[in-house]
Design a protein around this motif. Structure first.
Motif, PDB file in Angstrom:
ATOM      1  N   GLN A   9     -20.204   3.673  -1.297  1.00  0.00           N
ATOM      2  CA  GLN A   9     -21.567   3.177  -1.153  1.00  0.00           C
ATOM      3  C   GLN A   9     -22.466   4.372  -0.875  1.00  0.00           C
ATOM      4  O   GLN A   9     -22.567   4.862   0.251  1.00  0.00           O
ATOM      5  N   ASN A  11     -25.797   4.629  -1.460  1.00  0.00           N
ATOM      6  CA  ASN A  11     -27.194   4.218  -1.523  1.00  0.00           C
ATOM      7  C   ASN A  11     -27.605   4.075  -2.991  1.00  0.00           C
ATOM      8  O   ASN A  11     -26.958   3.335  -3.702  1.00  0.00           O
ATOM      9  N   THR A  38     -25.645   9.624   2.370  1.00  0.00           N
ATOM     10  CA  THR A  38     -24.267   9.280   2.029  1.00  0.00           C
ATOM     11  C   THR A  38     -23.289  10.066   2.902  1.00  0.00           C
ATOM     12  O   THR A  38     -22.160   9.624   3.142  1.00  0.00           O
ATOM     13  N   ALA A  50     -20.709   7.118   4.062  1.00  0.00           N
ATOM     14  CA  ALA A  50     -19.441   6.843   3.378  1.00  0.00           C
ATOM     15  C   ALA A  50     -18.700   8.121   3.010  1.00  0.00           C
ATOM     16  O   ALA A  50     -17.464   8.188   3.111  1.00  0.00           O
ATOM     17  N   SER A 292     -23.186   1.985  -9.972  1.00  0.00           N
ATOM     18  CA  SER A 292     -23.312   2.462  -8.593  1.00  0.00           C
ATOM     19  C   SER A 292     -24.784   2.542  -8.204  1.00  0.00           C
ATOM     20  O   SER A 292     -25.513   3.414  -8.665  1.00  0.00           O
ATOM     21  N   THR A 293     -25.228   1.636  -7.349  1.00  0.00           N
ATOM     22  CA  THR A 293     -26.573   1.677  -6.769  1.00  0.00           C
ATOM     23  C   THR A 293     -26.728   0.525  -5.781  1.00  0.00           C
ATOM     24  O   THR A 293     -26.078  -0.515  -5.924  1.00  0.00           O
ATOM     25  N   ASN A 294     -27.599   0.730  -4.792  1.00  0.00           N
ATOM     26  CA  ASN A 294     -27.942  -0.360  -3.877  1.00  0.00           C
ATOM     27  C   ASN A 294     -29.221  -1.063  -4.300  1.00  0.00           C
ATOM     28  O   ASN A 294     -29.715  -1.952  -3.594  1.00  0.00           O
ATOM     29  N   ASN A 320     -20.944  -1.648  -6.525  1.00  0.00           N
ATOM     30  CA  ASN A 320     -20.484  -1.216  -5.206  1.00  0.00           C
ATOM     31  C   ASN A 320     -21.346  -1.766  -4.076  1.00  0.00           C
ATOM     32  O   ASN A 320     -21.074  -1.493  -2.906  1.00  0.00           O
ATOM     33  N   TYR A 321     -22.369  -2.550  -4.410  1.00  0.00           N
ATOM     34  CA  TYR A 321     -23.164  -3.291  -3.422  1.00  0.00           C
ATOM     35  C   TYR A 321     -23.253  -4.739  -3.896  1.00  0.00           C
ATOM     36  O   TYR A 321     -23.858  -5.022  -4.935  1.00  0.00           O
TER      37      TYR A 321
END
Length: 350
Positions: A9, A11, A38, A50, A292-294, A320-321
């Motif tokens: 994770q 961000n 991160t 993370a 991969s992103t929030n 991943n979020y």
């Protein structure tokens, strides 16, 4: 034994740890470091992110980072790595080799004068020291005897440890476009709007879908590669331009009738619609796409990218979020597609 992949994770950025375990030992590959948070966040960095947590776990096991790859210079890829180099006991003591197309390597390759303004400097703990007065990253890497790979470019095939890397990006033209002073924040907001396109239905998107290319030279300089070991094949795209990936895959002999089989693909640029075309998707065959992103920056992932992936086959899209998932589908789309949008739960084991 085998290969495991942790999509941390990070961000709104990328940070991925690939681990190969065999009777010969453990080999760790770190791809990017996310943004600074991160690694650590909060007042005076009191909380571990993370990346720091994973590095702490490796230290406890007596392991190291055998190879770190910095795909390109955007903060959401380099920030966490810089913090890990700045903090005693972490990457400066844990990393054995690094791939990074630094400005110095690029100017050497083209035989032009160095651009000292592009040197990457590290902070130290003194409040009197500015970033520009801190140690140069290149100097630190030399001091710790970290092995360096000369310029990493498309068409190279490199064997490191148990892995074979087939480099797809960047090409010479993309690197040549970096022969100037780099801005402090190289990521242009034009690569994706800050608002989302989630009000559109999947059908409406696909009915009028025209692909436009990412205009960012810095994303275009991303190191992207096919990673192979033990009969497994993975595709890591960084923020690479779709056009160069398509060209590289076709040069390798892949086509709509001779697709590249993959165990998974890490989609380019956090799911931006400007980096994943239907043409690219027609050249690969995989059951798992990773984003991969929030969702905190630039309206990513774009629903247009999700629509293209869903229409390309039956593969699942993994995030991943988990909170990214529900806003992407309208109520009438949920029954058909919700099972194909899934949250990553721990390590991917291959």
């Amino acid at each position: 034994m085998g290969i495991s992949v942790q999509v941390l994770q990070a961000n709104h950025g990328d940070c991925i740890l690939v681990t190969h375990e065999s009777l010969n030992g453990v080999w760790n590959l770190l791809i990017d470091g996310g943004n600074a948070a991160t690694f650590q966040f909060g007042q005076r960095g009191r909380y571990s992110g993370a990346l720091r947590c994973v590095l702490d776990e490796l230290k406890e096991k007596g392991q190291k980072i055998d190879l770190a790859i910095l795909t390109h210079i955007d903060d959401d890829h380099i920030g966490g790595l810089l913090r890990a180099f700045e903090t005693p006991g972490y990457l400066s003591e844990m990393v054995s080799s690094i791939w990074f197309n630094s400005s110095r390597f690029i100017t050497d390759y083209f035989n032009v004068a160095e651009i000292s303004d592009n040197d990457i400097h590290l902070r130290d703990d003194s409040p009197l020291t500015s970033v520009r007065q801190g140690k140069n990253l290149e100097t630190l890497l030399n001091e710790i005897s970290c092995a360096r790979q000369p310029v990493v470019m498309a068409s190279q095939k490199i064997i490191k440890g148990p892995f074979t890397f087939t480099i797809l990006s960047p090409d010479e033209d993309k690197l040549r476009k970096l022969l100037h002073k780099w801005p402090d924040d190289p990521e242009p907001t034009t690569t994706s709007g800050h608002s989302t396109d989630y009000d559109l239905s999947l059908d409406d998107i696909l009915a009028d879908d025209i692909f436009e290319n990412d205009p960012s030279d810095y994303n275009g300089s991303s190191i992207a590669f096919i990673l192979e070991a033990e009969g497994k094949r993975m595709l890591f795209l960084g923020d690479a331009h779709d056009k160069i990936i398509v060209r590289s895959l076709r040069a390798l002999g892949h086509s709509e009738t001779r697709k590249l089989p993959l165990d998974f693909v890490k989609i380019s640029h956090h799911g931006s619609q400007y980096n994943t075309s239907s043409e690219f998707l027609s050249l690969i065959n995989t059951h798992r796409f990773i984003i991969s992103t929030n969702g905190a920056m630039h309206g990513l992932p774009n629903k247009r990218t999700i629509a293209r992936i869903l229409a390309s086959g039956s593969g699942n899209i993994c995030f991943n979020y988990s909170e990214i998932i529900s806003p992407l589908l309208h109520e009438h789309e949920t029954e058909t597609y919700s099972s194909r949008l899934v949250a990553l739960d721990g390590k991917i084991r291959l």
